[in-house]
Design a protein around this motif. Sequence first.
Motif: not given
Length: 114
Positions: A4-23
């Motif tokens: 299931y999806p959750l949304e979030a809005s970040f000031r900076s997503l540096e170093g994270v892209s589609v496929g990065s782990d969520v832990r």
Amino acid sequence: GSTYPLEASFRSLEGVSVGSDVRLAGVKVGTVSEVELNTETFRADTTVTLASGIEIPDDSAIVISSEGLLGGNFVEIVPGGSPFFYEPGDTIEDTQGAVSLVSLLLKFVSGSSE
């Protein structure tokens, strides 16, 4: 398995892209499934997809964490204590963007306390 999806809005997503782990507690519970620049807020609107059965308290935070000086970045969920949980498609409001290691080192070297 189902997700299931959750949304979030970040000031900076540096170093994270589609496929990065969520832990959560160091354990992979999902992945970053979509990243888009919001041209009105200039923030990175992000969708994370979590495994079904992983219930996240609705007062939890989501932060960009680093695996160390040479490791990559990942998305970490910091669980809250609420008895209520996010529903699929909800937005996590409490976010913390990536901290630039270079800017931290520059502040340290220059002695800035900002």
